[in-house]
Design a protein around this motif. Structure first.
Motif, mmCIF file in Angstrom:
data_model
loop_
_atom_site.group_PDB
_atom_site.id
_atom_site.type_symbol
_atom_site.label_atom_id
_atom_site.label_comp_id
_atom_site.label_asym_id
_atom_site.label_seq_id
_atom_site.Cartn_x
_atom_site.Cartn_y
_atom_site.Cartn_z
ATOM 1 N N UNK A 195 0.785 -1.049 -0.167
ATOM 2 C CA UNK A 195 0.081 -0.017 0.018
ATOM 3 C C UNK A 195 1.093 1.277 -0.197
ATOM 4 N N UNK A 196 1.068 1.776 -1.322
ATOM 5 C CA UNK A 196 1.679 3.045 -1.339
ATOM 6 C C UNK A 196 1.305 4.439 -0.958
ATOM 7 N N UNK A 197 0.775 4.270 0.369
ATOM 8 C CA UNK A 197 0.209 5.861 0.576
ATOM 9 C C UNK A 197 0.759 6.279 2.245
ATOM 10 N N UNK A 198 0.611 7.456 2.343
ATOM 11 C CA UNK A 198 0.869 7.643 3.520
ATOM 12 C C UNK A 198 0.178 7.307 4.756
ATOM 13 N N UNK A 199 0.832 6.914 5.982
ATOM 14 C CA UNK A 199 0.128 6.444 7.082
ATOM 15 C C UNK A 199 -0.776 7.661 7.997
ATOM 16 N N UNK A 378 -0.791 22.957 7.882
ATOM 17 C CA UNK A 378 0.741 23.290 8.230
ATOM 18 C C UNK A 378 1.116 22.155 9.243
ATOM 19 N N UNK A 379 0.231 21.931 10.091
ATOM 20 C CA UNK A 379 0.566 20.838 11.687
ATOM 21 C C UNK A 379 0.518 19.428 10.581
ATOM 22 N N UNK A 380 -0.279 19.037 9.933
ATOM 23 C CA UNK A 380 -0.534 17.829 9.132
ATOM 24 C C UNK A 380 0.493 17.486 8.420
ATOM 25 N N UNK A 381 0.884 18.570 7.429
ATOM 26 C CA UNK A 381 2.209 18.519 6.743
ATOM 27 C C UNK A 381 3.471 18.273 7.280
ATOM 28 N N UNK A 382 3.671 18.621 8.486
ATOM 29 C CA UNK A 382 5.060 18.261 9.236
ATOM 30 C C UNK A 382 4.937 16.536 9.423
ATOM 31 N N UNK A 383 3.755 15.895 9.481
ATOM 32 C CA UNK A 383 3.613 14.520 9.810
ATOM 33 C C UNK A 383 3.875 13.600 8.657
ATOM 34 N N UNK A 384 3.762 14.151 7.411
ATOM 35 C CA UNK A 384 3.685 13.239 6.402
ATOM 36 C C UNK A 384 5.209 12.711 5.867
#
Length: 401
Positions: A195-199, A378-384
């Motif tokens: 599964x080539x997606x971000x968790x 912006x917060x979620x972007x830092x988790x990717x």
């Protein structure tokens, strides 16, 4: 090591494969990509060799063939795979198969015939049977409204996929000395799909049915500079709103562009409009809109106030990674799922249905442009995660499955 990468579909199916191909090349592997002829120029621009297969994916999408013709088109594609991949993949060490289900099943069958190790990959989890979510209904095969149990829906999904695709696959398998399969969907998925997606964006809930390997998204690095005239437009005022629908042909392109421009203007914003396969265009000669074609969206999305798009997995990931609030106007397939994920994460708005109106798009933009949405984006972007191609390449080169 020699890696053969097979896909068939829109740009959202091809670009991740290209990202993996470049990472494999960087690590010293020899790669060959099999993809629709539409993307020959794209791959050539990155120095990745390609063998074309099948009809133009764009032409097929825009012609919208009736569901009754799907088995014929699928059988034609599978036959082409046995012919093209059967020759091109000789001598390779592994086949990576993704894209539309019949294309995936066909490529895996060719790998089986050649005695080559194979890996099955999906770019969204909705094709993986699970009691936690329902399957996507195939064109012309809606699920009975009275059936709500997910397990039963997945049984019906297997029946629909066999109805559309299994005869075309099995006629080719038998012709080439392979045993027929009795559930094309489960054959294409295999026991250990990737599964080539971000968790964060696409969290997988463990299932006893499959040993799923979630690699993270396969991101194609884009280092192209933005055009000078676009930079001049961006710097001439407040951050604009991007509007584009990628590989989706919208139902009414003129109305969609006009509705989008009016909704953006109602928020006091300018617009960057991408033509895309919907061929969106200017509706007047005002100077508050800039039209682009092929563009580095990774760079552009870091400089816009919000992204209005169709909800393709690639565009959703790019906007999320850029920290740009989103308005997702889903058109088909898995796009309502991505719209829901954007809304659930609080990084934008999910538009209700595929056809925006001035009122509905204005309301969605108000949500996306709210200060709290920007902070959350912006917060979620830092988790990717950004290491998906490196993870996948290591698994392939180490011989892991």
């Amino acid at each position: 090591m020699r890696v053969f990468l097979s896909t068939y579909g829109s740009r959202g199916d091809v670009e991740p494969v290209l990202g993996l191909a470049l990472e494999l090349q960087r690590q010293g592997a020899e790669v060959l990509v099999c993809a629709p002829p539409d993307f020959a120029e794209l791959l050539a621009g990155f120095g990745v060799p390609m063998v074309p297969i099948g009809r133009s994916a764009r032409a097929l999408t825009q012609s919208a063939p009736p569901p009754s013709s799907i088995p014929e088109h699928a059988a034609e594609l599978i036959t082409a795979q046995f012919e093209v991949i059967g020759e091109a993949a000789k001598g390779y060490d592994v086949v990576v198969a993704t894209g539309m289900l019949p294309a995936q099943a066909g490529a895996l069958s060719v790998a089986e015939k050649l005695g080559i190790r194979s890996v099955s990959v999906t770019f969204q989890q909705l094709t993986l049977p699970s009691p936690t979510h329902e399957p996507l209904a195939l064109p012309g095969r809606p699920f009975p409204p009275e059936v709500t149990d997910n397990e039963k829906l997945w049984e019906l999904d297997a029946e629909s996929n066999d109805l559309f695709f299994v005869d075309g696959l099995n006629s080719n398998r038998v012709e080439h000395g392979l045993a027929p399969v009795h559930n094309i969907r489960d054959f294409a998925i295999g026991d250990r799909p990737w599964l080539a997606t971000d968790p964060v964006l696409d969290p997988w809930q463990e299932s006893s049915r499959f040993d799923v390997v979630q690699t993270g998204s396969w991101i194609l690095p884009d280092e192209r500079p933005l055009p000078d005239d676009l930079i001049e437009f961006l710097e001439a005022g407040e951050a604009p709103v991007f509007v584009g629908f990628g590989s989706m042909p919208m139902r009414s392109t003129t109305d969609t562009a006009q509705i989008a421009l009016e909704a953006v203007r109602a928020q006091g914003r300018r617009t960057v409009l991408r033509r895309g396969w919907a061929e969106l265009s200017l509706v007047d000669d005002a100077d508050d809109c800039f039209v682009v074609d092929e563009i580095n969206q990774q760079a552009l999305f870091t400089r816009v106030a919000a992204v209005v798009h169709h909800g393709g997995s690639g565009t959703t990931m790019t906007a999320t990674r850029a920290g740009a609030p989103q308005v997702v106007v889903p058109q088909a397939a898995d796009q309502p799922y991505w719209a829901g994920r954007v809304a659930d994460l609080g990084i934008g708005a999910a538009h209700d249905g595929p056809t925006p109106t001035n009122e509905s798009l204005t309301a969605a933009l108000k949500t996306a442009l709210a200060p709290a949405t920007g902070v959350r984006a912006k917060e979620v972007a830092s988790m990717i995660r950004t290491d998906g191609t490196a993870v996948a390449a290591k698994l392939l080169l180490d011989g892991s499955r």
